[in-house]
Motif scaffolding. Structure first.
Motif, short mmCIF file in Angstrom:
data_model
loop_
_atom_site.label_atom_id
_atom_site.label_comp_id
_atom_site.label_asym_id
_atom_site.label_seq_id
_atom_site.Cartn_x
_atom_site.Cartn_y
_atom_site.Cartn_z
N ILE A 1 24.40 85.32 27.46
CA ILE A 1 25.70 84.66 27.27
C ILE A 1 25.47 83.33 26.56
N SER A 2 26.25 83.07 25.53
CA SER A 2 26.17 81.78 24.83
C SER A 2 27.50 81.05 24.96
N GLU A 3 27.43 79.74 25.03
CA GLU A 3 28.64 78.94 25.18
C GLU A 3 28.38 77.55 24.60
N THR A 4 29.41 76.93 24.08
CA THR A 4 29.35 75.55 23.62
C THR A 4 30.25 74.71 24.51
N ILE A 5 29.67 73.68 25.09
CA ILE A 5 30.40 72.81 26.01
C ILE A 5 30.45 71.41 25.41
N LYS A 6 31.64 70.88 25.26
CA LYS A 6 31.81 69.56 24.66
C LYS A 6 32.38 68.58 25.68
N SER A 7 31.89 67.35 25.59
CA SER A 7 32.42 66.26 26.41
C SER A 7 32.71 65.09 25.48
N SER A 8 33.94 64.63 25.46
CA SER A 8 34.31 63.55 24.55
C SER A 8 33.86 62.21 25.09
N ARG A 9 33.95 61.20 24.26
CA ARG A 9 33.66 59.84 24.71
C ARG A 9 34.67 59.41 25.76
N PHE A 10 34.23 58.54 26.65
CA PHE A 10 35.17 57.94 27.60
C PHE A 10 34.58 56.60 28.03
N THR A 11 35.37 55.82 28.72
CA THR A 11 34.89 54.50 29.11
C THR A 11 35.36 54.17 30.52
N GLY A 12 34.62 53.31 31.18
CA GLY A 12 35.01 52.83 32.50
C GLY A 12 35.91 51.61 32.38
N THR A 13 36.64 51.33 33.43
CA THR A 13 37.54 50.17 33.42
C THR A 13 37.33 49.38 34.70
N PRO A 14 36.33 48.49 34.72
CA PRO A 14 36.07 47.70 35.92
C PRO A 14 37.21 46.75 36.22
N ILE A 15 37.31 46.33 37.47
CA ILE A 15 38.34 45.36 37.86
C ILE A 15 38.21 44.09 37.02
N GLU A 16 36.97 43.63 36.85
CA GLU A 16 36.72 42.41 36.09
C GLU A 16 36.01 42.75 34.79
N LEU B 1 24.99 24.13 20.66
CA LEU B 1 25.48 23.49 19.45
C LEU B 1 26.59 22.48 19.73
N THR B 2 27.43 22.75 20.73
CA THR B 2 28.54 21.86 21.05
C THR B 2 28.17 20.81 22.09
N ASN B 3 27.03 21.04 22.76
CA ASN B 3 26.62 20.17 23.87
C ASN B 3 27.68 20.12 24.97
N LYS B 4 28.36 21.23 25.15
CA LYS B 4 29.38 21.34 26.19
C LYS B 4 29.28 22.72 26.85
N PRO B 5 29.72 22.83 28.10
CA PRO B 5 29.80 24.17 28.70
C PRO B 5 30.78 25.04 27.93
N VAL B 6 30.45 26.29 27.74
CA VAL B 6 31.30 27.21 27.00
C VAL B 6 31.54 28.46 27.84
N LYS B 7 32.79 28.90 27.86
CA LYS B 7 33.16 30.09 28.65
C LYS B 7 33.83 31.11 27.74
N TRP B 8 33.44 32.37 27.92
CA TRP B 8 34.09 33.48 27.23
C TRP B 8 34.49 34.52 28.25
N VAL B 9 35.75 34.95 28.19
CA VAL B 9 36.27 35.96 29.11
C VAL B 9 36.85 37.10 28.27
N GLU B 10 36.35 38.28 28.48
CA GLU B 10 36.80 39.45 27.75
C GLU B 10 38.21 39.85 28.20
N THR B 11 39.07 40.18 27.24
CA THR B 11 40.38 40.72 27.59
C THR B 11 40.25 42.22 27.86
N ARG B 12 41.28 42.78 28.47
CA ARG B 12 41.25 44.22 28.76
C ARG B 12 41.19 45.03 27.47
N SER B 13 41.94 44.63 26.45
CA SER B 13 41.93 45.38 25.20
C SER B 13 40.58 45.26 24.50
#
Length: 231
Positions: free
Chosen positions: A117-132, A204-216
């Protein structure tokens, strides 16, 4: 004195075959900001540092980037065809890893089997969505040469190594702090450009820098599970 070497060394990985034989593995140059070619939706092309998110959003509107559309590589099997568009031209192909696993006399087993028996099984891309989504915060102390980084990562010690290799500062000491992740699903176990860009910006700025990813941003720029095709 350090801006030029930092600009040239904020990359990791080598543009060569790291391992030949079985398995074989290719690793591209990995830049914090796209150079010459943007290879995926969500790849960073510029960085803005501002006193608050509203100023940053306004500054982003002032950035203009001209793009030339290229053929997209979106199908795992078509990507392996000879005339497929190449993500990395110097590879000559799109296959990053190749390996072979076998055991016993497979062909003989098929020939003697009463039913095959031969078969082709496909699984598409997907992603997780953590709370943070992902967050990186950095500050640099010029007196002690200590770079402190708060990172939602599953690989704190590995991130320390990435920062050391990517940022050219004599005597640099790096400390990565991980608090609660708010979910990870493996997505926070790999490396990301922001883990180098934010510490660089703090220096480079000599200051604390913060980056927060948006959901999109998370949905397009944080790693996805691979498309799979099994025969």
């Amino acid at each position: 004195d350090f801006i030029k070497p930092m600009a040239t060394l904020h990359k990791f990985g080598k543009d060569e075959t790291l391992r030949e034989g079985n398995p074989s593995l290719k690793q591209p140059h990995y830049f914090c900001l796209a150079v010459d070619k943007v290879r995926y939706v969500g790849e960073p092309v510029a960085i803005v540092v501002a006193s608050n998110p509203y100023v940053a959003e306004d500054a982003l509107e002032l950035i203009n980037a001209d793009f030339e559309s290229l053929p997209a590589v979106v199908d795992a099997e078509k990507a392996l065809e000879k005339d497929a568009a190449l993500l990395y031209e110097d590879w000559g192909e799109n296959a990053m890893v190749k390996f072979s696993v076998s055991g016993g006399d497979v062909e003989k087993a098929f020939q003697e089997a009463s039913c095959v028996i031969s078969e082709t099984i496909k699984s598409s891309r997907f992603t997780g969505t953590p709370i943070e989504p992902r967050v990186v915060v950095a500050r640099y102390d010029r007196t002690t040469h200590l770079m402190e980084v708060w990172d939602t990562t599953q690989s704190a010690h590995i991130v320390v190594g990435w920062i050391h290799r990517a940022i050219s500062l004599p005597g640099l000491r790096v400390r990565v702090v991980v608090t609660r992740l708010g979910g990870a699903f493996g997505q926070k176990g790999t490396h990301y450009p922001e883990e180098i860009l934010i510490p660089m910006a703090a220096y480079l700025t000599n200051k604390p820098v913060k980056w927060v990813e948006t959901r999109s941003e998370h949905m397009v720029a944080t790693i996805h599970s691979r498309e799979q095709v099994h025969h």
